[in-house]
Design a protein around this motif. Structure first.
Motif, PDB file in Angstrom:
ATOM      1  N   GLU A  55       0.828  -1.207   0.000  1.00  0.00           N
ATOM      2  CA  GLU A  55       0.000   0.000   0.000  1.00  0.00           C
ATOM      3  C   GLU A  55       0.866   1.263   0.000  1.00  0.00           C
ATOM      4  O   GLU A  55       0.504   2.272  -0.601  1.00  0.00           O
ATOM      5  CB  GLU A  55      -0.933  -0.010   1.215  1.00  0.00           C
ATOM      6  CG  GLU A  55      -2.128  -0.932   1.068  1.00  0.00           C
ATOM      7  CD  GLU A  55      -3.017  -0.540  -0.093  1.00  0.00           C
ATOM      8  OE1 GLU A  55      -3.468   0.624  -0.153  1.00  0.00           O
ATOM      9  OE2 GLU A  55      -3.271  -1.389  -0.964  1.00  0.00           O
ATOM     10  N   ARG A  58       2.026   1.638  -3.451  1.00  0.00           N
ATOM     11  CA  ARG A  58       0.867   2.065  -4.254  1.00  0.00           C
ATOM     12  C   ARG A  58       0.620   3.567  -4.078  1.00  0.00           C
ATOM     13  O   ARG A  58       0.369   4.291  -5.048  1.00  0.00           O
ATOM     14  CB  ARG A  58      -0.351   1.256  -3.802  1.00  0.00           C
ATOM     15  CG  ARG A  58      -1.620   1.480  -4.618  1.00  0.00           C
ATOM     16  CD  ARG A  58      -2.490   2.591  -4.094  1.00  0.00           C
ATOM     17  NE  ARG A  58      -2.776   2.449  -2.682  1.00  0.00           N
ATOM     18  CZ  ARG A  58      -3.251   3.444  -1.925  1.00  0.00           C
ATOM     19  NH1 ARG A  58      -3.457   4.646  -2.449  1.00  0.00           N
ATOM     20  NH2 ARG A  58      -3.494   3.252  -0.642  1.00  0.00           N
ATOM     21  N   ARG A 183      -3.074  -3.718 -12.713  1.00  0.00           N
ATOM     22  CA  ARG A 183      -2.755  -4.661 -11.646  1.00  0.00           C
ATOM     23  C   ARG A 183      -2.341  -6.011 -12.228  1.00  0.00           C
ATOM     24  O   ARG A 183      -2.924  -6.480 -13.197  1.00  0.00           O
ATOM     25  CB  ARG A 183      -3.958  -4.847 -10.720  1.00  0.00           C
ATOM     26  CG  ARG A 183      -4.274  -3.624  -9.880  1.00  0.00           C
ATOM     27  CD  ARG A 183      -5.288  -3.965  -8.818  1.00  0.00           C
ATOM     28  NE  ARG A 183      -5.882  -2.754  -8.253  1.00  0.00           N
ATOM     29  CZ  ARG A 183      -6.881  -2.754  -7.376  1.00  0.00           C
ATOM     30  NH1 ARG A 183      -7.405  -3.905  -6.991  1.00  0.00           N
ATOM     31  NH2 ARG A 183      -7.368  -1.619  -6.904  1.00  0.00           N
ATOM     32  N   THR A 188       0.103  -8.456  -6.828  1.00  0.00           N
ATOM     33  CA  THR A 188      -0.857  -8.277  -5.735  1.00  0.00           C
ATOM     34  C   THR A 188      -0.668  -9.338  -4.663  1.00  0.00           C
ATOM     35  O   THR A 188      -0.664  -9.039  -3.466  1.00  0.00           O
ATOM     36  CB  THR A 188      -2.299  -8.345  -6.281  1.00  0.00           C
ATOM     37  OG1 THR A 188      -2.490  -7.291  -7.240  1.00  0.00           O
ATOM     38  CG2 THR A 188      -3.320  -8.183  -5.165  1.00  0.00           C
ATOM     39  N   SER A 194      -2.553  -6.276  -1.592  1.00  0.00           N
ATOM     40  CA  SER A 194      -2.630  -4.812  -1.640  1.00  0.00           C
ATOM     41  C   SER A 194      -3.036  -4.344  -3.039  1.00  0.00           C
ATOM     42  O   SER A 194      -3.118  -5.142  -3.970  1.00  0.00           O
ATOM     43  CB  SER A 194      -1.279  -4.194  -1.270  1.00  0.00           C
ATOM     44  OG  SER A 194      -0.333  -4.448  -2.285  1.00  0.00           O
ATOM     45  N   ARG A 195      -3.238  -3.041  -3.169  1.00  0.00           N
ATOM     46  CA  ARG A 195      -3.643  -2.465  -4.445  1.00  0.00           C
ATOM     47  C   ARG A 195      -2.460  -2.002  -5.301  1.00  0.00           C
ATOM     48  O   ARG A 195      -2.642  -1.233  -6.241  1.00  0.00           O
ATOM     49  CB  ARG A 195      -4.594  -1.292  -4.212  1.00  0.00           C
ATOM     50  CG  ARG A 195      -5.940  -1.692  -3.649  1.00  0.00           C
ATOM     51  CD  ARG A 195      -6.793  -0.471  -3.359  1.00  0.00           C
ATOM     52  NE  ARG A 195      -6.237   0.316  -2.259  1.00  0.00           N
ATOM     53  CZ  ARG A 195      -6.686   1.521  -1.891  1.00  0.00           C
ATOM     54  NH1 ARG A 195      -7.697   2.070  -2.547  1.00  0.00           N
ATOM     55  NH2 ARG A 195      -6.137   2.149  -0.872  1.00  0.00           N
ATOM     56  N   SER A 197       0.230  -1.853  -8.148  1.00  0.00           N
ATOM     57  CA  SER A 197       0.048  -2.201  -9.561  1.00  0.00           C
ATOM     58  C   SER A 197       1.373  -2.095 -10.303  1.00  0.00           C
ATOM     59  O   SER A 197       2.393  -1.650  -9.752  1.00  0.00           O
ATOM     60  CB  SER A 197      -0.986  -1.278 -10.214  1.00  0.00           C
ATOM     61  OG  SER A 197      -0.446   0.029 -10.360  1.00  0.00           O
ATOM     62  N   THR A 266      -5.020   2.112  -8.890  1.00  0.00           N
ATOM     63  CA  THR A 266      -5.532   2.176  -7.517  1.00  0.00           C
ATOM     64  C   THR A 266      -7.021   1.895  -7.429  1.00  0.00           C
ATOM     65  O   THR A 266      -7.454   0.981  -6.725  1.00  0.00           O
ATOM     66  CB  THR A 266      -5.233   3.555  -6.905  1.00  0.00           C
ATOM     67  OG1 THR A 266      -3.820   3.796  -6.928  1.00  0.00           O
ATOM     68  CG2 THR A 266      -5.730   3.622  -5.459  1.00  0.00           C
ATOM     69  N   GLN A 268      -9.430   1.595 -10.159  1.00  0.00           N
ATOM     70  CA  GLN A 268     -10.028   0.782 -11.227  1.00  0.00           C
ATOM     71  C   GLN A 268     -11.318   1.386 -11.794  1.00  0.00           C
ATOM     72  O   GLN A 268     -12.086   0.712 -12.469  1.00  0.00           O
ATOM     73  CB  GLN A 268     -10.324  -0.642 -10.729  1.00  0.00           C
ATOM     74  CG  GLN A 268      -9.134  -1.372 -10.125  1.00  0.00           C
ATOM     75  CD  GLN A 268      -8.224  -1.977 -11.166  1.00  0.00           C
ATOM     76  OE1 GLN A 268      -8.586  -2.928 -11.857  1.00  0.00           O
ATOM     77  NE2 GLN A 268      -7.031  -1.419 -11.303  1.00  0.00           N
TER      78      GLN A 268
END
Length: 370
Positions: A55, A58, A183, A188, A194-195, A197, A266, A268
């Motif tokens: 995160e 991210r 992503r 992930t 987590s988000r 990518s 993050t 989408q």
């Protein structure tokens, strides 16, 4: 000499960071909080587990892009404060492109969305660049106003123009398809769901490209030359107007890519914003703290992300208000800003002293000739 300047800039940033943390600690002590416990929870909350590290990375990714956007304009001598609007333009454009072409192969759709988002950001910044180049309009004023223009235009486009089949309601688009997502499942899973990518890899590529453009190409040389002295650059055959516009286009393109990361990485999707996108002004702060250098931006973006993600852990673990994080960030930027003000005043003093000396010398020469 160059090495000494870089060391001084690094020391100034480190001192600013230290002073920011000290200010935060003093405020905690005033309100009977334990700063050691707070900062322990902060760093654990940002780096303690693969999920939290993911995160943090991210959060860091779009900041790198907007920070580079500010740095490019700053090297040309301009203060691009329109990063939020440029990032938002890139965000809504990239999501719209993906939703409208979700059946295209991933290898085509993602580059198309990235390029479209970069162009959207570049167009917004380019407006301010053209106004500055041909009419001398202050870019601070135009970019601030463009932030609000983009904010409300995006609201209108999302609510009134975007086809209903692309939205789940008037304020929120549908989730993008896997074909357009940045992503990667393995990435992930590596970071605990987590988000994070693939945008993190694009950010690293962006930093390398920024370094090469500014230090190894004619475009970068001309941009920096115009930033240092536009009149001397024009005398040397460098077009100030062209480079003003080019620098703003490049700045906006980077900021637009920051918005693309939000949309395709993050969140989408895109949802109507009621205010300026945070990554814009945060990116500006990251660039200032990082001294507008590639390595500095990377480290500053990482620090800001640790503060923001770790601040949540500090709040839940130590019961300390999240607003303390904002105070620490503001204090860091404050101390960095003090450096810029002092440096400006010292340079101004040197210029004035040199000017006075030159005037006296010319006076003596005239008197001697008589």
């Amino acid at each position: 000499m160059i090495g000494k300047k870089k060391i001084n800039k690094a020391l100034i940033s480190l001192i600013a960071i230290l002073m920011g943390f000290i200010v935060g600690a003093l405020i905690m002590l005033v309100w009977s909080y334990n700063p050691i416990t707070a900062y322990t929870y902060m760093f654990q909350g940002a780096l303690g587990t693969p999920l939290e590290l993911g995160e943090t990375l991210r959060e860091m990714t779009p900041l790198v892009f907007t920070a580079i956007g500010f740095a490019v304009a700053d090297k040309a001598g301009f203060f691009n404060i329109g990063l939020p609007g440029q990032a938002q333009a890139g965000w809504v454009t990239s999501v719209w492109i993906v939703l409208a072409n979700q059946h295209l192969p991933k290898i085509i759709l993602i580059p198309l969305a990235l390029i479209s988002g970069a162009i959207a950001g570049a167009v917004v910044a380019g407006i301010a660049g053209v106004l500055r180049a041909y009419f001398g309009t202050n870019e601070v004023i135009t970019t601030i106003m463009l932030n609000y223009i983009v904010l409300y235009v995006c609201q209108y486009l999302t609510q009134q123009i975007m086809p209903e089949k692309l939205r789940i309601n008037i304020d929120t688009t549908k989730t993008i398809s896997d074909n357009g997502s940045l992503r990667w499942e393995w990435l992930t899973n590596m970071f605990g769901g987590s988000r994070i990518s693939s945008g993190i890899f694009l950010a690293l590529i962006g930093l390398v490209a920024f370094y090469i453009i500014m230090n190894k190409t004619t475009i970068g040389f001309e941009i920096k030359a115009v930033g240092l002295n536009p009149n001397a650059s024009t005398y040397a055959g460098i077009s100030a107007k062209k480079n003003i516009i080019v620098s703003m286009l490049l700045s906006g393109a980077y900021a637009g890519l920051g918005g693309v990361i939000l949309g395709l990485g993050t969140y989408q999707n895109y949802f109507t914003q009621t205010g300026n996108v945070d990554i814009g002004f945060d990116g500006l702060s990251v660039a200032l703290l990082g001294g507008n250098t590639a390595v500095g931006i990377f480290l500053a973006a990482l620090l800001f992300s640790i503060l923001k993600i770790g601040g949540l852990g500090m709040q839940t673990g130590a019961g300390i208000p999240y607003e303390i994080v904002s105070i620490v960030i503001a204090a860091i930027i404050f101390f960095v800003a003090i450096h810029y003000i002092i440096e400006y005043l010292l340079n101004y003093k040197k210029v004035m002293k040199h000017s006075c000396t030159s005037d006296k010398t010319q006076g003596l020469e005239v008197g001697g000739s008589k």
